[in-house]
Design a protein around this motif. Structure first.
Motif, mmCIF file in Angstrom:
data_model
loop_
_atom_site.group_PDB
_atom_site.id
_atom_site.type_symbol
_atom_site.label_atom_id
_atom_site.label_comp_id
_atom_site.label_asym_id
_atom_site.label_seq_id
_atom_site.Cartn_x
_atom_site.Cartn_y
_atom_site.Cartn_z
ATOM 1 N N MET A 1 0.918 -1.233 -0.075
ATOM 2 C CA MET A 1 -0.149 0.147 0.046
ATOM 3 C C MET A 1 0.826 1.259 -0.112
ATOM 4 N N CYS A 2 1.979 1.302 0.661
ATOM 5 C CA CYS A 2 2.918 2.465 0.788
ATOM 6 C C CYS A 2 3.345 2.728 -0.639
ATOM 7 N N GLY A 3 3.659 1.686 -1.243
ATOM 8 C CA GLY A 3 4.477 1.688 -2.754
ATOM 9 C C GLY A 3 3.301 2.527 -3.740
ATOM 10 N N LEU A 4 2.223 1.916 -3.379
ATOM 11 C CA LEU A 4 1.031 2.706 -4.180
ATOM 12 C C LEU A 4 0.822 4.357 -3.988
ATOM 13 N N VAL A 5 1.078 4.573 -2.581
ATOM 14 C CA VAL A 5 0.829 5.802 -2.230
ATOM 15 C C VAL A 5 2.205 6.885 -2.737
ATOM 16 N N TYR A 6 3.460 6.037 -2.627
ATOM 17 C CA TYR A 6 4.728 6.913 -3.091
ATOM 18 C C TYR A 6 4.723 7.092 -4.644
ATOM 19 N N GLY A 40 12.781 0.943 -7.971
ATOM 20 C CA GLY A 40 12.217 -0.252 -8.084
ATOM 21 C C GLY A 40 10.726 -0.373 -8.584
ATOM 22 N N MET A 41 10.285 0.881 -8.377
ATOM 23 C CA MET A 41 8.671 0.884 -8.868
ATOM 24 C C MET A 41 8.362 0.615 -10.303
ATOM 25 N N MET A 297 2.883 -0.477 -10.422
ATOM 26 C CA MET A 297 2.513 0.056 -9.151
ATOM 27 C C MET A 297 1.065 -0.142 -8.755
ATOM 28 N N GLY A 298 0.123 -0.461 -9.776
ATOM 29 C CA GLY A 298 -1.049 -0.648 -9.568
ATOM 30 C C GLY A 298 -2.259 0.697 -9.594
#
Length: 425
Positions: A1-6, A40-41, A297-298
């Motif tokens: 979830m954090c990756g999506l926000v970033y 890495g995103m 990242m979705g």
């Protein structure tokens, strides 16, 4: 979830910076792309797949070919002919936009802008008027007509392939007038809007001047040949993805070799290459990677899911959300990954409601195609047009673009929105 926000934060920051600092757009896009890769995103094994080399090659090849076309003085002759037919600067601008739209129904939007822009620049030079609104009008008109036919735009090709639609299905579909007529309806309304926006440009066009003499017709033949080939290969199944790009670059090389043989001057090779706007290519290169990053990242999947959930089971509400959300998102992101993601979502929505998906398909295509006209970075044709202006010493501010882009978008989308609902609900 954090990756999506970033990913969302970085994406939004990228576009805010590009809108605020238009002069540094290529560097901002490339810098953001580098961050997506280093964090890495955007995985390294997806970098190549995220880049649309077909578009980049097509832009480079067409820019070089257009340089030869311009040097032949053909754009100046076409400018003379248009000026003979129109009474003032206002109608010259509207006529050029409509001319670009007709070409763009059969040729990629970017290629259209690159072909018509030199004609506009010649007219503006002769009339001593600002070319910025002319080029913007050409770009937005090209984006509009890209949805008119199966071969006009990448998103139209995607829909045709996904829904198994032929070239003629865009004209007549299920016994009803198809998307072609919706686009033309929008073109008529938007032409009226353009005439209103240029209402103060009443300077008469001088008549009686001698026509420009064309020095060489071969570049014109090559350019027309490019249009014919781009249309022809659209009917070829399972062709390489970079086919259009290879056609444009190949014809540019042929033109360079021909010019060298005719003149024995090495500038036949260097001048067309100098005409390639590498800043525009760098901007698109960076944006492709950024879009690839948020897709991985979705982010696009999350947006598509949100659209599906907020609409409930009401067909009119679903249709309205799809059209106007597509307009909104396509104003800031490339519409190709968005349309690719939304096509299966639209199909699922239609199946759950037990309705034919045609209404939602056409709403998606019109909204996603026309939404790019809202901002200077919403469509590749806009970026290419601004790049041409920059190479000619003109700086385009965001407010200059949206002054034309937003009214034009509303004038084109609203008639199509009503048209599809009336005919295909």
């Amino acid at each position: 979830m954090c990756g999506l926000v970033y990913a969302i934060v970085l994406f939004v920051l990228t576009y805010v910076l590009m809108l605020a600092f238009s002069r540094y757009r290529p560097y901002i896009a490339l810098g953001s792309a580098l961050i997506f890769i280093l964090t890495g995103m955007l995985p390294r094994d997806q970098i190549v797949g995220a880049i649309d080399f077909n578009v980049l090659l097509m832009i480079a090849g067409t820019m070089g070919l257009v340089k030869l076309f311009t040097d032949s003085r053909m754009p100046a002759l076409l400018a003379d002919r248009i000026m003979e037919k129109v009474p003032n600067v206002q109608m010259a601008a509207v006529s050029l936009a409509l001319f670009a739209g007709i070409i763009s129904a059969f040729v990629d939007n970017v290629a259209t802008v690159l072909m018509v822009a030199p004609i506009a620049l010649e007219i503006c030079k002769k009339l001593k008027t600002n070319p910025v609104p002319f080029i913007i009008a050409i770009a937005v008109s090209s984006n509009l007509q890209g949805a008119a036919t199966l071969v006009g735009d990448t998103t139209a090709i995607m829909l045709g392939s996904y829904a198994n639609m032929s070239f003629l299905d865009f004209i007549i579909y299920q016994g009803k007038p198809g998307i072609f007529f919706a686009v033309e309806l929008g073109a008529v309304v938007s032409a009226v809007i353009l005439a209103f926006l240029f209402r103060k440009e009443k300077v008469p066009v001088p008549k009686g001047a001698p026509r420009t003499q064309v020095t060489d017709y071969v570049p014109t033949v090559l350019l027309v040949g490019m249009i014919a080939l781009l249309i022809a290969v659209s009917f070829v199944p399972e062709k390489p993805e970079i086919t259009n790009g290879l056609i444009c670059v190949g014809l540019m090389v042929i033109g360079m070799v021909y010019t060298f043989v005719r003149t024995r001057d090495t500038t036949a090779f260097t001048e067309p290459l100098k005409a390639v706007d590498f800043e525009t290519i760098g901007l698109l290169f960076g944006l492709f990677l950024v879009i690839g990053g948020i897709t991985n990242m979705g982010v696009i999947d999350a947006v598509a899911g949100l659209l599906a959930s907020v609409s409930g089971g009401n067909l009119f509400l679903i249709y309205t959300v799809i059209v106007w959300a597509s307009v909104l998102f396509s104003a800031f992101i490339d519409n190709i990954p968005y349309v690719a993601t939304m096509l299966p979502v639209v199909t699922g929505l239609a199946a759950s409601l037990g309705v034919d998906p045609t209404l939602l398909y056409f709403g998606l295509l019109s909204g996603a195609t026309l939404g790019g006209n809202c901002t200077p970075i919403g469509a590749s044709a806009n970026i290419a047009g601004i790049g041409i202006l920059r190479k000619n010493g003109c700086e385009v501010k965001t407010k200059d673009f949206i002054r034309i882009g937003i009214p034009f978008t509303l004038a084109a989308v609203i008639p199509a929105y009503l048209y599809f609902w009336i005919l295909f609900r």
